[in-house]
Structure formats: C-alpha cells, structure tokens
Scaffold this motif. Structure first.
Motif, PDB file in Angstrom:
ATOM      1  N   LYS A 119       0.825  -1.198   0.000  1.00  0.00           N
ATOM      2  CA  LYS A 119       0.000   0.000   0.000  1.00  0.00           C
ATOM      3  C   LYS A 119       0.865   1.257   0.000  1.00  0.00           C
ATOM      4  O   LYS A 119       0.544   2.241  -0.693  1.00  0.00           O
ATOM      5  CB  LYS A 119      -0.936   0.019   1.208  1.00  0.00           C
TER       6      LYS A 119
ATOM      7  N   TYR B 286       2.167   1.768  -3.476  1.00  0.00           N
ATOM      8  CA  TYR B 286       1.060   2.201  -4.343  1.00  0.00           C
ATOM      9  C   TYR B 286       0.728   3.673  -4.107  1.00  0.00           C
ATOM     10  O   TYR B 286       0.591   4.449  -5.052  1.00  0.00           O
ATOM     11  CB  TYR B 286      -0.163   1.332  -4.083  1.00  0.00           C
ATOM     12  N   ASP B 287       0.576   4.037  -2.848  1.00  0.00           N
ATOM     13  CA  ASP B 287       0.205   5.416  -2.533  1.00  0.00           C
ATOM     14  C   ASP B 287       1.245   6.405  -3.043  1.00  0.00           C
ATOM     15  O   ASP B 287       0.904   7.511  -3.483  1.00  0.00           O
ATOM     16  CB  ASP B 287       0.030   5.585  -1.017  1.00  0.00           C
TER      17      ASP B 287
ATOM     18  N   LYS C 186      -0.883   5.532  -7.078  1.00  0.00           N
ATOM     19  CA  LYS C 186      -2.243   5.960  -6.765  1.00  0.00           C
ATOM     20  C   LYS C 186      -2.764   7.025  -7.712  1.00  0.00           C
ATOM     21  O   LYS C 186      -3.871   6.910  -8.250  1.00  0.00           O
ATOM     22  CB  LYS C 186      -2.302   6.468  -5.318  1.00  0.00           C
TER      23      LYS C 186
ATOM     24  N   GLU D  54      -5.932   6.529 -10.284  1.00  0.00           N
ATOM     25  CA  GLU D  54      -7.128   7.358 -10.147  1.00  0.00           C
ATOM     26  C   GLU D  54      -7.451   8.037 -11.471  1.00  0.00           C
ATOM     27  O   GLU D  54      -8.623   8.225 -11.813  1.00  0.00           O
ATOM     28  CB  GLU D  54      -6.929   8.387  -9.036  1.00  0.00           C
TER      29      GLU D  54
ATOM     30  N   TYR E 243      -3.520  -4.825  -2.509  1.00  0.00           N
ATOM     31  CA  TYR E 243      -2.072  -4.683  -2.368  1.00  0.00           C
ATOM     32  C   TYR E 243      -1.381  -5.996  -1.994  1.00  0.00           C
ATOM     33  O   TYR E 243      -1.978  -6.910  -1.428  1.00  0.00           O
ATOM     34  CB  TYR E 243      -1.749  -3.670  -1.264  1.00  0.00           C
TER      35      TYR E 243
END
Length: 233
Positions: free
Chosen positions: A157, A160-161, A165, A169, A188
């Motif tokens: 995560k 990814y963030d 991300k 999005e 994740y």
C-alpha cells in the motif's frame, strides 16, 4: 446461485422484473491473463455480490478473445452510423455493445510495470473511441453505468500510494465516460506464485508475502463482494 466460469463468457441469471423491482445487468471483464489468480478471484467475488441482488451477470476473460486496440477505421464516426458501437469485426465489438447496454461494469486488471495490462488499454481505446464525438469532443453515450474497477498488485500500500495511486485514479476517471459513479479498489501485496522456491524471485520474502495474503486477501474478497452487490442494486 453458484458461480461457475467458462472460457469465454457465462450468463448467470435472466433479467427479471417483479412488480416495481427491476433487476440489473452487470458485465464483468477480467483484463488479467491469469484466469484463477488474484484479479480473477476479486472479480468472481464481485460477480457473486452482483448475483446476490438478482442481477444478470456475464463474466468474460478478455485474454480469451481475439482483438486488438482501435484500428482507426473511422466507421464509428461515419455520418448516419450507429453511435456507441464498434464496427470492427472481431471478438471485442459485441462485448462493447454489451457494456453500453449494461447497468454496471465490473472490470479488473493486474498492475504490470506500473500500468494496467495491454488488454485493458486495448479495451479502453475501443470503448472510449466508439462514444467520442469528433464534432465537439462530447460524449455520444447518454446512459448511466455504474463502475467498479479492481487493480491487484505485488506492491505494498505504501508503494502504491507513493508511485501508483495518482495514475490509477486517472485511469479510473476515464471510466466516467459511462456517466456513472466509478469505484476504484486497489488490492495490495498479493501473491505472485504459490511456491516462490521454484522461481528466481529472491527480492521477495515468501513467508512475509503469504502472511500478508492470509491476513488481507479474505478481506479484499469480502469487500469485492460488497462492491459488486452495491453497484448492482
């Protein structure tokens, strides 16, 4: 109702109306080449959630179909032609028709090199271009389709963030051309293989990967079920 999968597609429950209650039509598209791994499991759980509402659900593995991205034949822009329809004669054109007549789209992709799969991009090219006006760049599609987009990844995560991300999005936002709410669900730190000892994958700690999978993936499957149920009501 039991969920069973076939190679190309599977039609589950007839579309019904009882009194004033209308049952929805949901299309589930697996844009991952693996038909029984992380992305597929999430999608099948979402499909079961949709089924629980009485929805008509069709599940399709895109990698089983014979198609390419947009060929720029321009037939969808021809005067007097049918809008929101791809004229190219291959396996994807009827799927695009199914999407534009559905109430819900559930789609999933693995993350490869920080992006969706090539099959996902090919599908999106064809879907988007069939509905795009070249007069004023407006949207020919006037219906409303609710969308759930699932992305599965080896990344944590935190990774990814930090790196993925914002991009994903933006990919999810492209699906707003279907005029409905778009739900993006990242999954994740998934398992890439069942037995890491058989592969040259020394960057990964198998025990840590399996522990994370055992702790989190059942929750992901439950969330996928709930999302499938939510957008099919």
């Amino acid at each position: 109702t039991e969920l069973r999968c076939k190679t190309l597609s599977l039609l589950f429950v007839p579309r019904l109306a009882r009194g004033m209650e209308i049952f929805m039509k949901a299309i589930v598209l697996n844009a991952s080449p693996r038909k029984n791994w992380n992305t597929a499991k999430l999608l099948k759980s979402a499909a079961k959630g949709a089924l629980s509402t009485g929805a008509e659900v069709e599940y399709i593995d895109l990698y089983d179909l014979n198609f390419t991205g947009c060929r720029s034949c321009m037939l969808c822009k021809r005067k007097g032609g049918e809008r929101c329809h791809c004229y190219w004669k291959d396996d994807l054109s009827p799927i695009i028709d199914k999407v534009f007549t559905a109430d819900a789209l559930i789609i999933g992709t693995a993350i490869y090199l920080g992006r969706p799969t090539s099959r996902y991009f090919e599908f999106m090219e064809r879907l988007h271009f069939a509905a795009l006006s070249y007069d004023d760049y407006s949207n020919y599609f006037k219906g409303k389709i609710k969308v759930a987009m699932f992305v599965s990844m080896n990344a944590t995560k935190e990774f990814y963030d930090k790196l993925y991300k914002e991009k994903f999005e933006e990919y999810a936002k492209e699906l707003e051309m279907l005029n409905g709410e778009v739900n993006l669900y990242p999954c994740y730190n998934t398992l890439q293989v069942a037995d890491y000892s058989k592969f040259n994958m020394g960057s990964f700690d198998e025990s840590m990967k399996k522990t994370a999978h055992e702790e989190n993936f059942p929750k992901d499957l439950k969330n996928a079920y709930d999302i499938g149920k939510m957008i099919s009501q």
